[in-house]
Design a protein around this motif. Structure first.
Motif, PDB file in Angstrom:
ATOM      1  N   GLU A 124      34.951   3.122 -39.745  1.00  0.00           N
ATOM      2  CA  GLU A 124      34.035   3.647 -40.770  1.00  0.00           C
ATOM      3  C   GLU A 124      33.312   2.522 -41.502  1.00  0.00           C
ATOM      4  O   GLU A 124      32.108   2.584 -41.732  1.00  0.00           O
ATOM      5  CB  GLU A 124      34.828   4.436 -41.813  1.00  0.00           C
ATOM      6  N   LEU A 125      34.080   1.520 -41.871  1.00  0.00           N
ATOM      7  CA  LEU A 125      33.494   0.402 -42.616  1.00  0.00           C
ATOM      8  C   LEU A 125      32.470  -0.348 -41.755  1.00  0.00           C
ATOM      9  O   LEU A 125      31.384  -0.691 -42.214  1.00  0.00           O
ATOM     10  CB  LEU A 125      34.601  -0.550 -43.085  1.00  0.00           C
ATOM     11  N   VAL A 126      32.795  -0.537 -40.494  1.00  0.00           N
ATOM     12  CA  VAL A 126      31.872  -1.237 -39.602  1.00  0.00           C
ATOM     13  C   VAL A 126      30.602  -0.403 -39.411  1.00  0.00           C
ATOM     14  O   VAL A 126      29.485  -0.935 -39.407  1.00  0.00           O
ATOM     15  CB  VAL A 126      32.539  -1.533 -38.239  1.00  0.00           C
ATOM     16  N   ARG A 182      27.723 -18.853 -37.670  1.00  0.00           N
ATOM     17  CA  ARG A 182      28.537 -18.547 -38.845  1.00  0.00           C
ATOM     18  C   ARG A 182      28.938 -17.078 -38.903  1.00  0.00           C
ATOM     19  O   ARG A 182      29.807 -16.689 -39.665  1.00  0.00           O
ATOM     20  CB  ARG A 182      27.778 -18.926 -40.117  1.00  0.00           C
ATOM     21  N   ASP A 183      28.267 -16.264 -38.142  1.00  0.00           N
ATOM     22  CA  ASP A 183      28.607 -14.840 -38.129  1.00  0.00           C
ATOM     23  C   ASP A 183      30.018 -14.652 -37.568  1.00  0.00           C
ATOM     24  O   ASP A 183      30.496 -15.451 -36.774  1.00  0.00           O
ATOM     25  CB  ASP A 183      27.600 -14.068 -37.265  1.00  0.00           C
ATOM     26  N   PHE A 184      30.666 -13.600 -38.030  1.00  0.00           N
ATOM     27  CA  PHE A 184      32.044 -13.389 -37.573  1.00  0.00           C
ATOM     28  C   PHE A 184      32.225 -11.967 -37.051  1.00  0.00           C
ATOM     29  O   PHE A 184      31.468 -11.050 -37.409  1.00  0.00           O
ATOM     30  CB  PHE A 184      33.033 -13.679 -38.705  1.00  0.00           C
ATOM     31  N   ALA A 185      33.236 -11.818 -36.216  1.00  0.00           N
ATOM     32  CA  ALA A 185      33.438 -10.549 -35.513  1.00  0.00           C
ATOM     33  C   ALA A 185      34.033  -9.475 -36.413  1.00  0.00           C
ATOM     34  O   ALA A 185      34.994  -9.708 -37.140  1.00  0.00           O
ATOM     35  CB  ALA A 185      34.346 -10.762 -34.312  1.00  0.00           C
ATOM     36  N   LEU A 186      33.440  -8.307 -36.348  1.00  0.00           N
ATOM     37  CA  LEU A 186      33.984  -7.139 -37.032  1.00  0.00           C
ATOM     38  C   LEU A 186      34.752  -6.293 -36.024  1.00  0.00           C
ATOM     39  O   LEU A 186      35.786  -5.726 -36.306  1.00  0.00           O
ATOM     40  CB  LEU A 186      32.848  -6.299 -37.630  1.00  0.00           C
ATOM     41  N   TRP A 187      34.187  -6.232 -34.843  1.00  0.00           N
ATOM     42  CA  TRP A 187      34.749  -5.421 -33.775  1.00  0.00           C
ATOM     43  C   TRP A 187      34.606  -6.181 -32.469  1.00  0.00           C
ATOM     44  O   TRP A 187      33.511  -6.667 -32.161  1.00  0.00           O
ATOM     45  CB  TRP A 187      34.005  -4.081 -33.692  1.00  0.00           C
ATOM     46  N   LYS A 188      35.686  -6.311 -31.735  1.00  0.00           N
ATOM     47  CA  LYS A 188      35.635  -7.052 -30.486  1.00  0.00           C
ATOM     48  C   LYS A 188      35.647  -6.097 -29.302  1.00  0.00           C
ATOM     49  O   LYS A 188      36.604  -5.323 -29.144  1.00  0.00           O
ATOM     50  CB  LYS A 188      36.847  -7.990 -30.396  1.00  0.00           C
ATOM     51  N   GLN A 246      32.209  -8.418 -46.208  1.00  0.00           N
ATOM     52  CA  GLN A 246      32.295  -7.093 -45.595  1.00  0.00           C
ATOM     53  C   GLN A 246      32.444  -5.996 -46.619  1.00  0.00           C
ATOM     54  O   GLN A 246      31.824  -4.942 -46.551  1.00  0.00           O
ATOM     55  CB  GLN A 246      33.569  -6.988 -44.740  1.00  0.00           C
ATOM     56  N   SER A 247      33.354  -6.237 -47.551  1.00  0.00           N
ATOM     57  CA  SER A 247      33.718  -5.201 -48.494  1.00  0.00           C
ATOM     58  C   SER A 247      32.609  -4.930 -49.478  1.00  0.00           C
ATOM     59  O   SER A 247      32.249  -3.781 -49.733  1.00  0.00           O
ATOM     60  CB  SER A 247      34.981  -5.599 -49.263  1.00  0.00           C
ATOM     61  N   VAL A 248      32.052  -5.986 -50.028  1.00  0.00           N
ATOM     62  CA  VAL A 248      31.002  -5.811 -51.016  1.00  0.00           C
ATOM     63  C   VAL A 248      29.775  -5.177 -50.361  1.00  0.00           C
ATOM     64  O   VAL A 248      29.176  -4.256 -50.889  1.00  0.00           O
ATOM     65  CB  VAL A 248      30.652  -7.158 -51.679  1.00  0.00           C
ATOM     66  N   CYS A 249      29.432  -5.660 -49.182  1.00  0.00           N
ATOM     67  CA  CYS A 249      28.258  -5.118 -48.493  1.00  0.00           C
ATOM     68  C   CYS A 249      28.513  -3.700 -47.991  1.00  0.00           C
ATOM     69  O   CYS A 249      27.646  -2.840 -48.063  1.00  0.00           O
ATOM     70  CB  CYS A 249      27.863  -6.002 -47.311  1.00  0.00           C
ATOM     71  N   GLY A 250      29.690  -3.455 -47.497  1.00  0.00           N
ATOM     72  CA  GLY A 250      29.982  -2.156 -46.908  1.00  0.00           C
ATOM     73  C   GLY A 250      30.283  -1.069 -47.913  1.00  0.00           C
ATOM     74  O   GLY A 250      29.969   0.098 -47.697  1.00  0.00           O
ATOM     75  N   ALA A 251      30.926  -1.429 -49.012  1.00  0.00           N
ATOM     76  CA  ALA A 251      31.339  -0.411 -49.972  1.00  0.00           C
ATOM     77  C   ALA A 251      30.536  -0.468 -51.256  1.00  0.00           C
ATOM     78  O   ALA A 251      30.678   0.386 -52.129  1.00  0.00           O
ATOM     79  CB  ALA A 251      32.831  -0.577 -50.281  1.00  0.00           C
TER      80      ALA A 251
END
Length: 471
Positions: A124-126, A182-188, A246-251
């Motif tokens: 959901e967050l992704v 610099r980007d990092f994985a949310l879902w692999k 992630q959290s600030v941007c997503g929620a």
RNA sequence: GGCGGCGUAGCCAAGUGGCUAAGGCGAAGGUCUGCAAAACCUUUAUUCGCCGGUUCGAAUCCGGCCGCCGCCUCCA
């Protein structure tokens, strides 16, 4: 002085005020259960425990959440190497983890969420991040967070986005498809190496990235905004930085109000590593005859923001120090009747106040311990002069209990004191022996002492009488 | 290269502008004791890596030097 803690982001101590008066919601970065945790890991868990305990003592209603990472590169690698299922590995080391924290007298957190039980929340967050344009799907099907989309990125660790270009060690083909290193994985996306570890989700077939679990689980159990987030200093960057993004941007919320990080420990003055042979798990130390309580003492006694030099010498010193505390407790039994004197009251109250002030000041356990030991010495000195009274004992007991609540090693652990012997039985024998001693029947007296020794009871003869203790 | 931390007695470790530099371990004396075991008490840094500076006053602030260490993409 009011309760205050050091905040990693602000780089200074600030007064502690929870979002909702009287309650604290706290998230601690917990273990990845792919192997036995080592003493360095446990320093972080002891730190979280000390924080939680002090908030308890201070009367807050604490909700404490510690994550259990049960799917990531390391757990998968281990299961493949051993040719067993992921659950085999995480089941085994999850169990070991709980055994160890129980042994160390670490209080159980309110919740221990597991990553694999929160895939839906992560998905959901992704999805939210994708919709909001903070994430993108790369050629390989994996989904990455676009660091550029979050201007505040780096505010926790004090790194500026522009500086992060430097260490471009992108040789790893894993990163080839990212827009920006610099980007990092949310879902692999699933790959050969993952074997049968994958979830079929709206995001595709794959598994979560490491950082996303903490965001999803903390928000699930604590809400979009909560009071404290802890971890080891090594988590500051990139793990916690990524969590924030992630959290600030997503929620669209503030996420953790404040961040607290515990320093590393070194062993015998050197970085702990397997190659140096100074790498210890709790079990290693227990096998060498050290006790959990001694390990706890050593890990707790250095203020959490200082680097701790863990040594076997230190463990032995802890044994002596703890024995001093135990002796002191035993000696209360011998205080002669009488009302507490003004001097006694002062000694106890000064120590009680000093202890609280030290703990309130960013959990200064070393400082708090100095007040505790000062009380021990001063009361012992008064007792030696015949100036201690039984009248002080109730208050002393109260203060002592509070200290144990806070530190978790002041009173002996159950497992180390109880062996099923009846107190009445022991005291009857002690009585008989003292009668024999009065008759100067030394053979009989020594026989009883030996008998008790075999049962694990140690006697201590002093001018005020005999006290016994379980060994 | 960027960011940050540390150096206090034999060991561990608080203190970060001002009473005599906490506390623990160890060590040395002493007390108690039928023996034993233990325990308890006392003592243990004119000085805070080195050199300058600021200040009435610094371990604590500033500058330089020496030494050690962490982070800079999945490690507590």
């Amino acid at each position: 002085m009011a309760l205050q803690f050091y905040d990693t982001r602000l780089r200074r101590k600030i007064p502690f005020e929870p979002l909702a008066p009287g309650t604290v919601r706290m998230y601690n970065c917990g273990p990845t259960i792919y192997d036995l945790a080592h003493i360095g890991n446990f320093r972080a868990y002891i730190f979280a425990d000390l924080l939680r305990r002090w908030l308890d003592v201070r009367g807050f209603d604490v909700t404490q959440v510690m994550n259990i990472t049960d799917v990531d590169d390391k757990t998968i690698r281990r299961s493949r190497n051993e040719g067993v299922s992921l659950e085999d590995v995480t089941g085994r080391y999850g169990l070991a983890f709980f055994e160890d924290i129980d042994r160390l007298n670490i209080r159980r957190a309110t919740h221990y969420p597991r990553a694999t039980a929160h895939i839906d929340q992560m998905v959901e967050l992704v999805q939210a991040l994708l919709e909001l344009g903070h994430a993108y799907r790369a050629e390989d099907g994996s989904i990455y967070f676009r660091v550029n989309s979050f201007p505040e990125y780096g505010s926790l660790s004090g790194k500026r986005l522009a500086d992060l270009r430097q260490g471009e060690r992108v040789s790893d083909d894993e990163y080839e498809s990212k827009d920006d290193v610099r980007d990092f994985a949310l879902w692999k996306a699933w790959s050969e190496r993952d074997g049968d570890v994958f979830w079929e989700t709206p995001l595709g077939k794959g598994r979560p990235g490491w950082h996303i679990e903490c965001s999803a689980m903390s928000m699930d159990h604590l809400g979009r905004e909560f009071d404290i987030h802890t971890g080891g200093v090594d988590n500051i960057f990139p793990h916690h930085e990524n969590e924030i993004a992630q959290s600030v941007c997503g929620a669209g919320a503030g996420f953790a109000r404040r961040w607290m990080h515990c320093e590393f420990l070194i062993v015998e003055g050197r970085k702990m590593s397997k190659s140096l042979g100074n790498f210890f798990t709790i079990r290693d130390l227990l096998d060498q005859g050290y006790r959990p309580r001694e390990i706890r003492y050593v890990l707790a006694a250095t203020q959490y923001r200082s680097r701790l030099n863990f040594t076997l010498d230190g463990l032995r010193a802890a044994r002596s120090a703890l024995q001093r505390l135990d002796e002191f407790r035993d000696d209360w039994k011998l205080y002669p009747d009488g009302d507490p004197t003004r001097e006694e009251v002062e000694v106890v109250e000064r120590a009680a106040r000093g202890f609280d002030e030290a703990m309130d000041d960013d959990l200064n356990v070393s400082g708090a311990l100095s007040h505790l030991f000062t009380l021990v010495r001063e009361l012992n000195a008064m007792r030696a002069e015949g100036k201690a009274t039984a009248g002080i004992v109730p208050r002393l007991e109260q203060v002592w209990t509070r200290w144990d609540e806070a530190l978790g090693f002041v009173l002996p652990f159950e497992e180390e004191s109880g062996d099923g012997l009846e107190t009445g039985h022991i005291e009857a024998l002690v009585e008989q022996r003292n009668e024999a001693r009065a008759r100067k029947d030394w053979n009989r007296a020594d026989a009883i002492r030996e008998q008790l020794a075999e049962e694990g009871i140690e006697l201590k003869d002093g001018p005020e009488g005999t006290v016994w203790r379980r060994r």
